[in-house]
Scaffold this active site. Structure first.
Site, PDB file in Angstrom:
ATOM      1  N   HIS A  31       0.774  -1.451   0.067  1.00 46.19           N
ATOM      2  CA  HIS A  31      -0.102  -0.399   0.446  1.00 46.19           C
ATOM      3  C   HIS A  31       0.909   1.350  -0.137  1.00 46.19           C
ATOM      4  O   HIS A  31       1.581   1.622  -0.686  1.00 46.19           O
ATOM      5  CB  HIS A  31      -1.039  -0.158   1.270  1.00 46.19           C
ATOM      6  CG  HIS A  31      -1.908   0.482   1.073  1.00 46.19           C
ATOM      7  ND1 HIS A  31      -2.003   1.736   0.191  1.00 46.19           N
ATOM      8  CD2 HIS A  31      -2.815   0.752   2.327  1.00 46.19           C
ATOM      9  CE1 HIS A  31      -3.687   2.376   0.737  1.00 46.19           C
ATOM     10  NE2 HIS A  31      -4.000   1.739   2.027  1.00 46.19           N
ATOM     11  N   HIS A  48      -2.867  -1.989  -9.826  1.00 44.10           N
ATOM     12  CA  HIS A  48      -2.906  -1.741  -8.695  1.00 44.10           C
ATOM     13  C   HIS A  48      -4.199  -2.691  -9.096  1.00 44.10           C
ATOM     14  O   HIS A  48      -4.826  -3.452 -10.019  1.00 44.10           O
ATOM     15  CB  HIS A  48      -3.449  -0.571  -9.409  1.00 44.10           C
ATOM     16  CG  HIS A  48      -4.086   0.612  -8.281  1.00 44.10           C
ATOM     17  ND1 HIS A  48      -5.401   0.919  -8.344  1.00 44.10           N
ATOM     18  CD2 HIS A  48      -3.659   1.892  -7.420  1.00 44.10           C
ATOM     19  CE1 HIS A  48      -5.910   1.176  -7.027  1.00 44.10           C
ATOM     20  NE2 HIS A  48      -4.457   2.034  -7.014  1.00 44.10           N
ATOM     21  N   ASP A  60       2.713   5.142  -6.804  1.00 45.87           N
ATOM     22  CA  ASP A  60       3.556   5.291  -5.651  1.00 45.87           C
ATOM     23  C   ASP A  60       5.154   5.538  -6.352  1.00 45.87           C
ATOM     24  O   ASP A  60       6.647   5.541  -6.381  1.00 45.87           O
ATOM     25  CB  ASP A  60       3.472   4.276  -5.055  1.00 45.87           C
ATOM     26  CG  ASP A  60       2.849   4.308  -4.039  1.00 45.87           C
ATOM     27  OD1 ASP A  60       2.461   5.427  -3.480  1.00 45.87           O
ATOM     28  OD2 ASP A  60       2.294   3.851  -3.707  1.00 45.87           O
TER      29      ASP A  60
HETATM   30  N1  CMC Z   1       4.540  -6.783 -10.479  1.00 53.67           N
HETATM   31  C1  CMC Z   1       4.888  -7.974 -10.904  1.00 53.67           C
HETATM   32  N2  CMC Z   1       3.484  -8.731 -11.123  1.00 53.67           N
HETATM   33  C2  CMC Z   1       2.663  -7.866 -10.573  1.00 53.67           C
HETATM   34  C3  CMC Z   1       2.382  -6.984 -10.004  1.00 53.67           C
HETATM   35  C4  CMC Z   1       3.664  -6.343  -9.903  1.00 53.67           C
HETATM   36  N3  CMC Z   1       4.118  -5.050  -9.220  1.00 53.67           N
HETATM   37  N4  CMC Z   1       1.099  -6.915  -9.329  1.00 53.67           N
HETATM   38  C5  CMC Z   1       0.859  -7.380  -9.625  1.00 53.67           C
HETATM   39  N5  CMC Z   1       1.678  -8.148 -10.613  1.00 53.67           N
HETATM   40  C6  CMC Z   1       0.608 -10.031 -11.062  1.00 53.67           C
HETATM   41  C7  CMC Z   1       0.324 -11.090  -9.685  1.00 53.67           C
HETATM   42  O1  CMC Z   1       0.906 -11.705  -9.718  1.00 53.67           O
HETATM   43  C8  CMC Z   1      -0.752 -11.392 -10.889  1.00 53.67           C
HETATM   44  O2  CMC Z   1       0.307 -12.293 -12.087  1.00 53.67           O
HETATM   45  P1  CMC Z   1      -0.732 -14.137 -12.238  1.00 53.67           P
HETATM   46  O3  CMC Z   1      -1.867 -13.422 -12.708  1.00 53.67           O
HETATM   47  O4  CMC Z   1       0.508 -14.783 -13.035  1.00 53.67           O
HETATM   48  O5  CMC Z   1      -0.400 -14.544 -10.921  1.00 53.67           O
HETATM   49  C9  CMC Z   1      -1.303 -10.349 -11.306  1.00 53.67           C
HETATM   50  O6  CMC Z   1      -0.641  -9.182 -11.828  1.00 53.67           O
HETATM   51  C10 CMC Z   1      -2.946  -9.685 -10.782  1.00 53.67           C
HETATM   52  O7  CMC Z   1      -2.188  -9.096  -9.553  1.00 53.67           O
HETATM   53  P2  CMC Z   1      -2.855  -9.311  -8.467  1.00 53.67           P
HETATM   54  O8  CMC Z   1      -2.141  -9.128  -6.881  1.00 53.67           O
HETATM   55  O9  CMC Z   1      -3.749  -9.986  -8.206  1.00 53.67           O
HETATM   56  O10 CMC Z   1      -3.675  -8.113  -8.502  1.00 53.67           O
HETATM   57  P3  CMC Z   1      -3.997  -7.498  -6.613  1.00 53.67           P
HETATM   58  O11 CMC Z   1      -4.878  -6.777  -7.065  1.00 53.67           O
HETATM   59  O12 CMC Z   1      -4.261  -8.538  -6.218  1.00 53.67           O
HETATM   60  O13 CMC Z   1      -2.985  -6.240  -6.401  1.00 53.67           O
HETATM   61  C11 CMC Z   1      -0.949  -4.825  -5.929  1.00 53.67           C
HETATM   62  C12 CMC Z   1      -2.632  -5.062  -6.322  1.00 53.67           C
HETATM   63  C13 CMC Z   1      -1.069  -3.035  -6.089  1.00 53.67           C
HETATM   64  C14 CMC Z   1      -1.645  -4.888  -4.622  1.00 53.67           C
HETATM   65  C15 CMC Z   1      -0.035  -4.997  -6.516  1.00 53.67           C
HETATM   66  O14 CMC Z   1      -0.152  -4.948  -8.341  1.00 53.67           O
HETATM   67  C16 CMC Z   1       1.506  -5.194  -6.195  1.00 53.67           C
HETATM   68  O15 CMC Z   1       1.660  -6.022  -5.325  1.00 53.67           O
HETATM   69  N6  CMC Z   1       2.043  -3.991  -6.672  1.00 53.67           N
HETATM   70  C17 CMC Z   1       3.395  -3.972  -5.851  1.00 53.67           C
HETATM   71  C18 CMC Z   1       2.836  -2.360  -4.878  1.00 53.67           C
HETATM   72  C19 CMC Z   1       2.664  -1.776  -5.450  1.00 53.67           C
HETATM   73  O16 CMC Z   1       3.512  -1.245  -5.870  1.00 53.67           O
HETATM   74  N7  CMC Z   1       1.625  -0.731  -4.089  1.00 53.67           N
HETATM   75  C20 CMC Z   1       1.440   0.734  -4.844  1.00 53.67           C
HETATM   76  C21 CMC Z   1      -0.595   0.540  -4.896  1.00 53.67           C
HETATM   77  S1  CMC Z   1      -0.774   1.880  -5.158  1.00 53.67           S
HETATM   78  C22 CMC Z   1      -0.691   2.564  -4.148  1.00 53.67           C
HETATM   79  C23 CMC Z   1      -1.140   2.360  -2.873  1.00 53.67           C
HETATM   80  O17 CMC Z   1      -2.250   1.379  -2.700  1.00 53.67           O
HETATM   81  O18 CMC Z   1      -1.405   2.711  -1.574  1.00 53.67           O
END
Ligand code: CMC
Length: 441
Positions: free
Chosen positions: A275, A314, A370
């Site tokens: 987050h 996201h 971010d």
């Molecule tokens: N790098 C590599 N792969 C990713 C990433 C990433 N940053 N984000 C998602 N994926 C992949 C994930 O592994 C999954 O792949 P597969 O379908 O093969 O299993 C697919 O994309 C869908 O991702 P998810 O984890 O199901 O998506 P989510 O909605 O649960 O997670 C998230 C959203 C923001 C937690 C995630 O994208 C993430 O961990 N990003 C990196 C951390 C980040 O930048 N966070 C800040 C978010 S914006 C500001 C805030 O909220 O504070």
């Protein structure tokens, strides 16, 4: 168009149910059935009734809200109906905080008295300084912020009267006013520098820069470009509808605890690397990559599932995060003053490769808020540990707007999800001396 209802056939019993569908402002982005309407769907009279199962709330609306609208498919973000791009260009953070909390932009005189109110609550009790002194010199400023905000409830015991609008209002003003002071004091403490008291003649962000960076000068004069850049960043971070920390704010607040305790909990949720802690992790990632030519190797590691590309992806946006677009612009304005952050080259290369790469394209992973904010913060002289703190300060107004909305919503009750129990059926108790070693379940 047919009726606004949903017909469900329970194939276990052959019975048919009709449940109403209702809508928010935009029928295409806000059509829902009430989960409690499913409870009438039973196999027999003893049956509890059907629930919906939704870990991590992927498709559950926990509230009706009038504060923020996001269309993640089209990359749209609006506070109270105003596009984020317009607010970032034409408003100030305090104006936006007023908008989030009151539902309307302030008139000139409302803005003057709001600004006066906030800027006259920036001082913190002297005992809080002693409290901060107790932290280790290397304590993470976010940990200090969380602990200190929670402790504020002991300084304002009246805050627990959450049903009194005047009391609520006072705590809202105090929280928005004191967050920058606590954050700045936490920073000064970690640097071993004397605390700088608020200068209420400066703007909200100008005063924050003063409390952070003032040294021997009699009067601190913030650089207007950096002051405005920070204000824009604060506007962009002020709210984001039902994100993890806001959901925590609502959830804790639903127990009717005081707002300081609820904000401490929300800030704790924000601290996590998935987050608000992501901006800190982006910088650490860029530092680890070290140079542009090492970007392809890092992308390979991301695709192999070894690491995440921090600042990408996201839950809601499946398009370029509109905030990231504005931040990228602001970055160039800041670099005109501070000189370019050498990590920018690596970030741009990461973005270029990722936006063309099939892995990111098929998963619709774009830069989020971010990705570039950390580069700006670093160029402005903030250590990486301060980055999540810089997110928490402006998000406080969003948390409080949701807290107010939640408390006034007659449909809201204490937040308490259901579960599907998967554990053992009732068992006979085995006395200690008769128990045998069993393999862990
Ligand atoms: N790098 C590599 N792969 C990713 C990433 C990433 N940053 N984000 C998602 N994926 C992949 C994930 O592994 C999954 O792949 P597969 O379908 O093969 O299993 C697919 O994309 C869908 O991702 P998810 O984890 O199901 O998506 P989510 O909605 O649960 O997670 C998230 C959203 C923001 C937690 C995630 O994208 C993430 O961990 N990003 C990196 C951390 C980040 O930048 N966070 C800040 C978010 S914006 C500001 C805030 O909220 O504070």
């Amino acid at each position: 168009m047919g009726k606004d209802t949903l017909t469900i056939i329970d194939n276990r019993t052959g019975r048919t149910y009709e449940v109403p569908i209702f809508y928010g402002t935009y029928p295409k982005y806000g059509a829902a059935i009430r989960a409690t309407d499913l409870r009438q769907i039973k196999v027999d009279e003893d049956d509890f009734g059907l629930m919906s199962y939704d870990p991590a709330f992927l498709n559950t609306a926990s509230t009706r809200s009038r504060i923020t609208f996001i269309d993640g498919e089209r990359g749209i973000l609006r506070y109270r109906g105003y596009p984020i791009e317009v607010l970032a260009e034409r408003s100030t953070y305090l104006e936006v905080a007023y908008l989030l909390l009151h539902g309307e932009l302030p008139t000139r005189s409302q803005l003057e008295s709001w600004t006066h109110e906030i800027m006259h609550h920036t001082f913190i009790h002297e005992s809080i300084k002693k409290f901060l002194d107790g932290f280790h010199y290397d304590a993470h400023p976010m940990g200090m912020l969380i602990g200190t905000v929670g402790a504020l409830s002991t300084f304002y015991p009246e805050a627990k009267h959450i049903h009194d609008p005047a009391v609520r209002r006072r705590q809202i003003v105090r929280l928005i006013a004191k967050m920058p002071t606590i954050a700045a004091f936490a920073y000064r403490h970690s640097r071993g520098l004397p605390y700088v008291y608020p200068d209420n003649e400066l703007s909200y962000t100008g005063n924050f820069l003063n409390m952070l960076f003032k040294t021997t000068e009699l009067k601190y004069k913030p650089n207007p470009v950096l002051e405005r850049a920070l204000d824009v960043l604060f506007i962009l971070h002020a709210d984001h509808e039902q994100n993890c920390s806001t959901n925590v704010m609502r959830s804790i607040g639903s127990s009717h605890v005081d707002p300081y305790s609820a904000v401490a909990g929300a800030a704790a949720a924000l601290y996590g690397p998935l987050h608000g802690g992501a901006n800190e992790q982006v910088l650490r990632m860029l530092q680890e990559i070290g140079s542009k030519d090492r970007v392809p190797a890092y992308i390979r590691r991301v695709k192999a599932g070894e690491v995440l590309l921090m600042g990408f992806g996201h839950r809601v946006y499946k398009n370029y995060d509109p905030r990231a677009k504005i931040i990228k612009q602001v970055a160039y304005e800041v670099f005109e003053v501070t000189g370019t952050n050498p990590l920018l080259e690596i970030a741009l290369e990461l973005e270029r490769i990722a936006l063309e790469d099939e892995y990111f394209v098929t998963r619709r992973l774009y830069p989020n808020v971010d990705f570039y904010s950390g580069l700006i913060y670093q160029a402005m002289g903030f250590p990486v540990e301060m980055f999540p703190v810089l997110f928490a300060i402006p998000r406080t107004s969003g948390w409080l707007a949701h807290w107010e909305e939640m408390l006034q919503d007659p449909e809201q009750k204490i937040s308490r999800p259901r579960q599907i129990y998967d554990g053992p059926d009732v068992r006979d108790y085995v006395p200690l001396e008769e128990r045998e070693v069993r393999a862990p379940a």
